[in-house]
Design a protein around this motif. Structure first.
Motif, PDB file in Angstrom:
ATOM      1  N   UNK A  40      36.014  42.814  29.381  1.00 53.72           N
ATOM      2  CA  UNK A  40      35.399  41.555  29.785  1.00 53.72           C
ATOM      3  C   UNK A  40      35.828  41.220  31.212  1.00 53.72           C
ATOM      4  N   UNK A  41      35.009  40.474  31.961  1.00 51.56           N
ATOM      5  CA  UNK A  41      35.385  40.117  33.332  1.00 51.56           C
ATOM      6  C   UNK A  41      36.732  39.413  33.425  1.00 51.56           C
ATOM      7  N   UNK A  42      37.045  38.569  32.424  1.00 51.97           N
ATOM      8  CA  UNK A  42      38.335  37.874  32.449  1.00 51.97           C
ATOM      9  C   UNK A  42      39.494  38.856  32.347  1.00 51.97           C
ATOM     10  N   UNK A  43      39.319  39.935  31.582  1.00 48.61           N
ATOM     11  CA  UNK A  43      40.372  40.949  31.463  1.00 48.61           C
ATOM     12  C   UNK A  43      40.556  41.699  32.781  1.00 48.61           C
ATOM     13  N   UNK A  44      39.442  41.970  33.474  1.00 50.00           N
ATOM     14  CA  UNK A  44      39.548  42.611  34.791  1.00 50.00           C
ATOM     15  C   UNK A  44      40.257  41.697  35.782  1.00 50.00           C
ATOM     16  N   UNK A  45      39.947  40.406  35.712  1.00 52.66           N
ATOM     17  CA  UNK A  45      40.627  39.444  36.578  1.00 52.66           C
ATOM     18  C   UNK A  45      42.135  39.447  36.328  1.00 52.66           C
ATOM     19  N   UNK A  46      42.517  39.535  35.052  1.00 52.55           N
ATOM     20  CA  UNK A  46      43.934  39.543  34.715  1.00 52.55           C
ATOM     21  C   UNK A  46      44.621  40.782  35.273  1.00 52.55           C
ATOM     22  N   UNK A  47      43.964  41.948  35.149  1.00 54.14           N
ATOM     23  CA  UNK A  47      44.549  43.171  35.708  1.00 54.14           C
ATOM     24  C   UNK A  47      44.654  43.078  37.218  1.00 54.14           C
ATOM     25  N   UNK A  48      43.640  42.500  37.867  1.00 57.01           N
ATOM     26  CA  UNK A  48      43.676  42.337  39.321  1.00 57.01           C
ATOM     27  C   UNK A  48      44.811  41.397  39.726  1.00 57.01           C
ATOM     28  N   UNK A  49      44.977  40.333  38.971  1.00 58.24           N
ATOM     29  CA  UNK A  49      46.049  39.378  39.312  1.00 58.24           C
ATOM     30  C   UNK A  49      47.425  40.024  39.221  1.00 58.24           C
ATOM     31  N   UNK A  50      47.634  40.857  38.214  1.00 61.11           N
ATOM     32  CA  UNK A  50      48.934  41.510  38.070  1.00 61.11           C
ATOM     33  C   UNK A  50      49.191  42.494  39.203  1.00 61.11           C
ATOM     34  N   UNK A  51      48.140  43.177  39.648  1.00 62.38           N
ATOM     35  CA  UNK A  51      48.312  44.084  40.794  1.00 62.38           C
ATOM     36  C   UNK A  51      48.591  43.304  42.066  1.00 62.38           C
ATOM     37  N   UNK A  52      47.909  42.168  42.240  1.00 66.25           N
ATOM     38  CA  UNK A  52      48.189  41.322  43.400  1.00 66.25           C
ATOM     39  C   UNK A  52      49.637  40.822  43.370  1.00 66.25           C
ATOM     40  N   UNK A  53      50.123  40.502  42.186  1.00 67.91           N
ATOM     41  CA  UNK A  53      51.503  40.030  42.074  1.00 67.91           C
ATOM     42  C   UNK A  53      52.498  41.108  42.495  1.00 67.91           C
TER      43      UNK A  53
END
Length: 346
Positions: free
Chosen positions: A162-175
């Motif tokens: 889901x797009x929200x799951x992709x957002x979560x993975x992106x946020x963790x990489x940004x962190x």
């Protein structure tokens, strides 16, 4: 101990024997002579030599010499002629490590992206991101964010998620990239938390306390990017002060940060001008609402709510509202300043 023994052997006249034994023995003899010479120096002389060596190593490192950069990191780690700084040493070692042979894989991922193979580039960057490569972490996160946006617009899965799951993975990489001092990653994290993207609970409803905590985290990331001299983060921080999002509302600090954003990036001049117009509109309406009589205060409050409903990209509309607010304020001020005229009746 080995260097001292080599020095003693060289002093005893074994130089010729060492030359006969080959290059390895010659190197040991040179190290011995260096150790003997260093033993004859005072601590002050050793410190001066180390400082001069650091100066030359730093100059070579600035010109792209990887081994010199490694020497700089080691000198800071061992406090050789300079005050110990683990942060400088780690940054130097990190830069050296990122210039290893895996740079070729980074270039290949970039070529994939240029060819239009976003999925292949995303996977290549993700593999390098798992190895701790800062640039790969930021690039993989950006591509995941773009994939999530496309999935929302086309209503299709994002890599099977889901797009929200992709957002979560992106946020963790940004962190992970922000932890390594990446200013762009810190800015992106601020945008994620400000907009409520990449949340651990997906798109679940939030309470007022949760929203406030999320906005506070956004401000913290904007502040981190601002400390790294990123003008866009300074602009966003000013916006948060203007609206009271995650911080106490402060028009003075908002104006100051808008000025810093304009000074830090010449391209921010016009966005800052429009944002300052909106700032003055809100500021004027706020002051007018505090001082006006009840009927006018109610109208001012309505106009203030309309201005507050605007977002940063609505600066053109905000400019028109600012002019309107200025006219309202000027008319009210003129009414208060006008003297009372009594007609003289005979």
């Amino acid at each position: 101990r080995e260097a001292a023994e080599d020095a003693a052997a060289a002093a005893a006249g074994e130089k010729e024997d060492a030359a006969d034994e080959g290059p390895a023995a010659l190197r040991r003899a040179r190290r011995g002579r260096k150790a003997r010479d260093a033993a004859d120096k005072t601590p002050q002389q050793k410190r001066k030599d180390a400082q001069k060596a650091l100066q030359f190593f730093s100059l070579a490192a600035q010109n792209g010499h990887v081994r010199a950069l490694h020497k700089v990191g080691r000198m800071y780690a061992r406090a050789a002629g300079v005050q110990r700084s683990c942060e400088v040493a780690v940054n130097a070692y990190k830069t050296v490590a990122e210039r290893g042979p895996w740079v070729v894989a980074l270039a290949e991922a970039h070529v994939m992206y240029k060819r239009g193979d976003a999925r292949g580039a995303r996977r290549a960057y993700a593999r390098l991101a798992e190895a701790g490569y800062e640039v790969a972490q930021s690039n993989a996160a950006w591509l995941l964010e773009a994939a999530a946006n496309d999935a929302r617009s086309t209503r299709t899965p994002c890599d099977g998620l889901a797009p929200a799951a992709c957002d979560l993975r992106a946020r963790k990489l940004y962190e992970r990239a922000a932890t390594q001092g990446n200013a762009e990653a810190s800015l992106k994290l601020g945008d994620f938390f400000y907009g409520g993207r990449g949340r651990d609970d997906g798109d679940a409803a939030e309470s007022e306390d949760e929203v406030e905590a999320r906005l506070q985290r956004a401000v913290a990331h904007y502040q981190a990017a601002h400390d790294l001299r990123l003008a866009r983060a300074t602009f966003n921080l000013a916006w948060c002060y203007q609206r009271g999002a995650g911080v106490r509302r402060d028009f003075h600090l908002a104006k100051r940060h808008y000025g810093l954003a304009a000074d830090g990036d010449g391209d921010a001049a016009w966005p800052v001008r429009l944002a300052v117009v909106l700032l003055y509109a809100e500021w004027g309406l706020y002051e007018l609402g505090r001082r006006a009589p009840p009927p006018l205060a109610e109208k001012t409050a309505r106009l203030g709510r309309l201005v507050a409903a605007l977002d940063a990209h609505d600066a053109a509309v905000a400019s028109l509202l600012a002019v309107l607010a200025g006219l309202v304020a000027a008319r009210y001020a003129r009414r208060r300043a006008a003297p009372l005229v009594h007609e003289h009746q005979d």
